[in-house]
Scaffold this motif. Sequence first.
Motif, short mmCIF file in Angstrom:
data_model
loop_
_atom_site.label_atom_id
_atom_site.label_comp_id
_atom_site.label_asym_id
_atom_site.label_seq_id
_atom_site.Cartn_x
_atom_site.Cartn_y
_atom_site.Cartn_z
N ALA A 105 -2.23 -1.67 6.90
CA ALA A 105 -1.71 -2.98 6.52
C ALA A 105 -1.25 -3.74 7.75
N HIS A 106 -1.13 -5.08 7.59
CA HIS A 106 -0.71 -5.95 8.68
C HIS A 106 0.60 -6.65 8.31
N THR A 107 1.48 -6.79 9.25
CA THR A 107 2.78 -7.43 9.06
C THR A 107 2.66 -8.72 8.26
N SER A 141 -1.92 -8.72 4.76
CA SER A 141 -3.22 -8.20 4.34
C SER A 141 -3.22 -6.68 4.43
N ARG A 142 -4.15 -6.09 3.70
CA ARG A 142 -4.33 -4.64 3.70
C ARG A 142 -5.66 -4.31 4.36
N SER A 143 -5.71 -3.13 4.96
CA SER A 143 -6.93 -2.69 5.62
C SER A 143 -7.63 -1.58 4.84
N VAL A 144 -7.13 -1.29 3.64
CA VAL A 144 -7.70 -0.24 2.79
C VAL A 144 -7.84 -0.77 1.37
N SER A 145 -8.68 -0.13 0.59
CA SER A 145 -8.84 -0.50 -0.82
C SER A 145 -8.24 0.58 -1.71
N ASP A 146 -8.00 0.22 -2.96
CA ASP A 146 -7.40 1.15 -3.91
C ASP A 146 -8.29 2.38 -4.08
N VAL A 172 0.85 -1.18 0.00
CA VAL A 172 0.00 0.00 0.00
C VAL A 172 0.89 1.24 0.00
N ALA A 173 0.54 2.20 -0.83
CA ALA A 173 1.16 3.52 -0.76
C ALA A 173 0.07 4.50 -0.39
N ILE A 174 0.42 5.47 0.43
CA ILE A 174 -0.51 6.56 0.73
C ILE A 174 0.04 7.79 0.03
N ASP A 175 -0.70 8.25 -0.97
CA ASP A 175 -0.34 9.49 -1.65
C ASP A 175 -0.88 10.61 -0.77
N GLY A 176 0.02 11.18 0.04
CA GLY A 176 -0.37 12.13 1.06
C GLY A 176 -0.90 13.44 0.51
N ASP A 177 -1.79 14.04 1.27
CA ASP A 177 -2.32 15.35 0.91
C ASP A 177 -1.21 16.39 0.83
N ASP A 178 -0.09 16.12 1.52
CA ASP A 178 1.04 17.04 1.53
C ASP A 178 2.02 16.79 0.40
N GLY A 179 1.72 15.83 -0.50
CA GLY A 179 2.60 15.53 -1.62
C GLY A 179 3.64 14.47 -1.31
N ILE A 180 3.69 13.98 -0.09
CA ILE A 180 4.64 12.95 0.31
C ILE A 180 3.98 11.59 0.18
#
Length: 149
Positions: free
Chosen positions: A97-99, A81-86, A64-72
Amino acid sequence: MLLAADGIVGPATWSGLVVSVAPGSTRANAVRALQFQLRKHGHALTSGTARLNGGLGESCGPGVAIDGDDGIVHQYCHPDSRSVSDGARVTTGQLVAHTGNTGDSTGPHLHFGIFRQGVSVCPQQLLIALYDNLTPPSPWTLPASGCTS
């Protein structure tokens, strides 16, 4: 979750997310402990939009990548497993996400990275500030070279 009104993960939030460090520990040991806990829990450091696999294909596993509101961009790789969807909206402190031990991994962990305009930056100053209970520096000011483990 202990978040400031501005939604930024600060010292109070981190004290709730990471384990305490033994008295007498060196900063280097404390940073390693904070890195381990961050990798273990996979909480978002910023608000933004989730992007599955984070542009790293199979090497990242179901990342998972988080495209931050701050541009980071904050990257989490090798989870079971992931806890978010695309395309999902992610809030600061949210579990994403989980280890795991997926992709090109040598053992169970949740790899974490910070990217500024596509360039990996060193998280140590941020982690040390958190350890010292100070407001962490902006990822825009973190160095892109000279990182230590």
